[in-house]
Design an enzyme around this catalytic site. Structure first.
Site, PDB file in Angstrom:
ATOM      1  N   GLU A 170      56.298 -31.396 -56.511  1.00 52.74           N
ATOM      2  CA  GLU A 170      56.390 -30.178 -57.328  1.00 52.74           C
ATOM      3  C   GLU A 170      57.802 -30.091 -57.903  1.00 52.74           C
ATOM      4  O   GLU A 170      58.785 -30.234 -57.176  1.00 52.74           O
ATOM      5  CB  GLU A 170      56.088 -28.935 -56.487  1.00 52.74           C
ATOM      6  CG  GLU A 170      56.027 -27.671 -57.338  1.00 52.74           C
ATOM      7  CD  GLU A 170      55.460 -26.481 -56.594  1.00 52.74           C
ATOM      8  OE1 GLU A 170      54.243 -26.277 -56.618  1.00 52.74           O
ATOM      9  OE2 GLU A 170      56.246 -25.746 -55.969  1.00 52.74           O
ATOM     10  N   ASP A 172      54.555 -23.378 -46.963  1.00 53.74           N
ATOM     11  CA  ASP A 172      55.055 -24.546 -47.697  1.00 53.74           C
ATOM     12  C   ASP A 172      54.076 -25.704 -47.582  1.00 53.74           C
ATOM     13  O   ASP A 172      53.945 -26.521 -48.493  1.00 53.74           O
ATOM     14  CB  ASP A 172      56.412 -25.021 -47.166  1.00 53.74           C
ATOM     15  CG  ASP A 172      57.292 -23.912 -46.680  1.00 53.74           C
ATOM     16  OD1 ASP A 172      56.775 -23.057 -45.952  1.00 53.74           O
ATOM     17  OD2 ASP A 172      58.481 -23.920 -46.983  1.00 53.74           O
ATOM     18  N   ASP A 229      56.439 -30.328 -51.544  1.00 58.33           N
ATOM     19  CA  ASP A 229      57.050 -29.103 -52.062  1.00 58.33           C
ATOM     20  C   ASP A 229      58.502 -29.154 -51.601  1.00 58.33           C
ATOM     21  O   ASP A 229      58.813 -28.754 -50.486  1.00 58.33           O
ATOM     22  CB  ASP A 229      56.316 -27.893 -51.468  1.00 58.33           C
ATOM     23  CG  ASP A 229      56.906 -26.574 -51.929  1.00 58.33           C
ATOM     24  OD1 ASP A 229      57.508 -26.546 -53.013  1.00 58.33           O
ATOM     25  OD2 ASP A 229      56.776 -25.585 -51.186  1.00 58.33           O
TER      26      ASP A 229
END
Lengths: 202, 202
Positions: free
Chosen positions: A75, A150, A7
């Protein structure tokens, strides 16, 4: 096989690592390996923060055994005109992850936030807490163990990659998976087939 | 001292290198060293193109002598919601340039397109041909020599860096240059001072 979910972010870059045993059936459960958040401080210049993050990514990838098959799932957030600076930093971190991955010959996959949410919760607009709960259930974690959100996002990205079938095939047939579907997408298709059973000319 | 101007891009990344002799007066002329365009082909994946560009940047910076003082000046384009993919690739290339620069301990400077145009032509909205003409005059080039426009843009970025005074000071006092002005900015300030000669309380 190892799947590293990322991420990306300049201040906080979530990393979630899961493993899949090779040569087994698609129904096997992925196993949690570890999750962490790579951070850099705004006290440093933008370029020095990028270099620090690049060093941390290098150390992360360097920890995998050389014979291990590794897939890196990143992502890809949506960028709008309202967050140009954050977007630039995030894009740059994505770039560093991509280059480091390819230097190690790791395959790279990209998923949108909506794909990730759909894959782990069945809802493309799921809230963070729903993602945390789903990841905890799918990996058999106690949701109290991993605090940084996260890291859960990153684990969700890794799970999305396995849900889409990347972990269940050999390297030679991996290209066929470009258009692999999520479980939710398959459910939609099956539902549509149930409504219309007429044979379709191809 | 070497100034490397970079006009970042994934398909075409312009690089313009100029030199300045050290310990001389600010009025000395910068000298053209070379200009080139680093390219990658859309036939490859996005991540492989980034890695190829990273290799080319590594080779570029590796060609400078280790004792050479090098400043890398990067053009920072404006990103809008209309060009998200191009913007992402450009931002990632910028990130690679920044990391490679800092790995060699090169100082990094950023300039907007408007700052670059103002610095070399005096007009922040100058057309490409005006930039080419100005760069050719400032570096004493025959404008027919360097065909790729990206290379001229990159040379303009390098010239902007020297115009803002980065090349005329020692490394120890270089931090004072954070707020250095372009020639156009100084002219505006001087013009304003001419209108209002009253002492200003600070």
């Amino acid at each position: 096989m190892i799947v590293v979910g990322v991420d990306p972010g300049l201040t906080r870059c979530g990393v979630g690592v899961i493993s899949l045993e090779e040569n087994t059936t698609p129904s096997r459960a992925p196993k949690f390996v570890r999750a962490q958040v790579l951070t850099t401080s705004p006290r440093f210049t933008h370029e020095d923060r990028l270099m620090q993050l690049d060093d941390k990514l290098c150390a992360l990838f360097g920890a995998f055994r050389s014979h291990e098959q590794v897939v890196v799932a990143i992502e890809r957030p949506f960028f709008t005109k309202h967050n140009p600076n954050t977007a630039m930093g995030t894009a740059q971190v994505m770039g560093l992850v991509m280059v480091q991955s390819r230097r190690k010959s790791y395959r790279v996959e990209h998923f949108t936030p909506s794909q990730v949410k759909t894959s782990v919760t069945g809802n493309g607009r799921a809230h963070k807490q729903q993602v945390v709960n789903a990841v905890s259930i799918l990996l058999g974690l106690n949701s109290g163990i991993l605090a940084p959100p996260d890291a859960f996002d990153a684990l969700a990205v890794a799970l999305t990659c396995t849900n889409r079938g990347v972990g269940v095939v050999s390297a030679t047939s991996i290209n066929k998976l470009e258009n692999a579907e999520t479980r939710a997408q398959r459910m939609w298709k099956d539902a549509v087939r149930g409504v219309s059973n007429k044979p379709v000319r191809m």
